[in-house]
Design a protein around this motif. Sequence first.
Motif, mmCIF file in Angstrom:
data_model
loop_
_atom_site.group_PDB
_atom_site.id
_atom_site.type_symbol
_atom_site.label_atom_id
_atom_site.label_comp_id
_atom_site.label_asym_id
_atom_site.label_seq_id
_atom_site.Cartn_x
_atom_site.Cartn_y
_atom_site.Cartn_z
ATOM 1 N N ALA A 74 14.839 -11.339 -24.067
ATOM 2 C CA ALA A 74 14.316 -11.188 -22.711
ATOM 3 C C ALA A 74 14.927 -9.997 -22.006
ATOM 4 C CB ALA A 74 14.629 -12.447 -21.916
ATOM 5 N N SER A 75 14.293 -9.651 -20.907
ATOM 6 C CA SER A 75 14.792 -8.527 -20.128
ATOM 7 C C SER A 75 16.143 -8.856 -19.520
ATOM 8 C CB SER A 75 13.811 -8.186 -19.018
ATOM 9 O OG SER A 75 13.578 -9.339 -18.228
ATOM 10 N N GLU A 223 6.697 -3.062 -27.713
ATOM 11 C CA GLU A 223 6.807 -2.657 -26.319
ATOM 12 C C GLU A 223 6.234 -1.266 -26.105
ATOM 13 O OE1 GLU A 223 10.676 -3.116 -24.689
ATOM 14 O OE2 GLU A 223 10.728 -5.266 -25.110
ATOM 15 N N ALA A 235 9.257 -2.864 -13.263
ATOM 16 C CA ALA A 235 9.147 -3.280 -14.665
ATOM 17 C C ALA A 235 9.809 -2.222 -15.543
ATOM 18 C CB ALA A 235 7.690 -3.454 -15.053
ATOM 19 N N GLU A 239 5.455 -5.391 -22.486
ATOM 20 C CA GLU A 239 5.035 -5.869 -23.806
ATOM 21 C C GLU A 239 3.549 -5.578 -23.966
ATOM 22 O OE1 GLU A 239 6.091 -10.012 -24.219
ATOM 23 O OE2 GLU A 239 8.113 -9.654 -23.469
ATOM 24 N N ARG A 256 7.294 -6.762 -17.565
ATOM 25 C CA ARG A 256 8.329 -7.728 -17.193
ATOM 26 C C ARG A 256 8.920 -7.327 -15.838
ATOM 27 N NH1 ARG A 256 9.684 -11.084 -21.429
ATOM 28 N NH2 ARG A 256 10.216 -12.419 -19.674
ATOM 29 N N GLY A 269 4.684 -15.263 -15.969
ATOM 30 C CA GLY A 269 5.837 -14.736 -16.678
ATOM 31 C C GLY A 269 6.413 -15.769 -17.618
ATOM 32 N N ARG A 270 7.630 -15.458 -18.079
ATOM 33 C CA ARG A 270 8.365 -16.427 -18.893
ATOM 34 C C ARG A 270 9.560 -16.891 -18.059
ATOM 35 N NH1 ARG A 270 7.512 -12.693 -23.601
ATOM 36 N NH2 ARG A 270 5.341 -13.077 -24.173
ATOM 37 N N GLU A 273 11.039 -14.748 -15.095
ATOM 38 C CA GLU A 273 10.191 -14.614 -13.909
ATOM 39 C C GLU A 273 10.077 -15.954 -13.171
ATOM 40 O OE1 GLU A 273 9.365 -13.533 -16.942
ATOM 41 O OE2 GLU A 273 8.778 -11.420 -16.846
#
Length: 480
Positions: A74-75, A223, A235, A239, A256, A269-270, A273
């Motif tokens: 993840a970011s 990406e 961001a 992705e 992201r 988001g995931r 987020e």
Amino acid sequence: MPIREPPPSSLNTSQPGFRSLEGEYDDLWAKDLRSKFEELLRTKQQNELGRPRYLTGPQPPRECSSLSNSRVHASESPSPKTPQLPDYQPSTSNNSYSDVPPSYTSLLAMPGIPSPPVDSQSQRCRNLLISLSLVPTKYENPGLLDEALQVVPLDQIYGEADEESGVLQAQAESMGDGREPEWGYQDCVIRALLRWFNRSFFNWVGYRPPCQICLSPTIAQGETVPAPLELAYGALRVELYQCSASKCGAYERFPRYGDVWRLLQTRKGRTGEWVNVFTMFCRALGSRARWVWNAEENVWTEVYSEMQKRWIHIDVCQEAWDNPKLYTERWRKKLSYCIAFSNEGATDVTRRYVRKAEHALQRDRCPEQVLLHVINDIRRLRRSNMSTVERFRLEKEDSREEKELRGYILASIAQSAVSNLRLMDLSVNSSNHSHAADEQKLPTELSSERLASRRSGTQEMVACRGENGLHHLPSRDPPQ
Ligand SMILES: [Zn+2]
């Protein structure tokens, strides 16, 4: 709309005995208990010729799992893996006698005297924590919180909270012993917010998000470089996915975003987020909220319960409330650092989430004294504009929380010691009758029956969460 019953995880704290168990035992108690156990174990040991020395002397060094979670990138993922230092080695052995009380300091990771970072690795760790600590400060913006309140269906949230807190109040009164309801109105507001956010507001982006043109599944293409507008909204990475339908082949972008304003618009988001926006919403509704960062690439929320006077774990993606053992005992994850950040400072809350040595990953990002120093720095910084009264109140709360966290480890040590005693009882020669008397030395609270019933309660809780909390959200487990 029918009120949802409190999730089974609330069993965790609703039993008065359990709460007091964690609150009242201090260092002295632990020391006394340990010495009693050690004495008792030694006595038993003398009765067994030929058993190896596993109680006295240093534990052999054990293999520690490396920091790894290959599924996630993840970011929030902060920094490259760092070489392991030898100063903290939790036991992860499978040996049946590994439940011998672990070294007290290894579990507590007692930091000692804070010391500033000097080497470059400690410096990197400090920089990371400082930059993470900025995330929740972005919520402290009246314009943002106002905008959030425009989005939240306040009538629905407060209506559900009224109903649930009324039910809890009635339940408490029906017990006739003057007890307080388990959760207060403020808790019920956040619980209603949690349900609405999870079920109606935010959308999960799966690992094969559907093509927006033909709704076919897409295939990850890695990406790509953020477009200027995406970059403007913060961001740092995007992705890229391509539609799997041969006649379509359209590309799908998933920027992201770290910017909460932007996420209020995209609503998708995931875990990163989800938690970012949800934690901000908790602030907007007037609760004290923390954004909790975990070094194994996870994040979640904590909200302070004014009723229970403690921080409550919330995993918005799983709709999990007050279930801090979710990651270790349900998902079988091992964790190293869990650090909570808010506009009031930072706190190492790892012990709330890692209750047993077997769930602990090596903490090797910096010496514990440096971590403490950095956390103190962040607290000082965040509290510098507060009144003396407010600062004093927070310091008192810090000590209370420290006591709570220490209590979890003490309870765990006591529990594993008793388990070990029972194991030994099975193997000790039955002609030895002394153990009946020894058993009476244990504090009543920790008699093996009590512990056994607590353990099975936990198992029920985990089983129920599996049905209520995870299975209806198959795509969200585990998080990113
Ligand atoms: Zn398509």
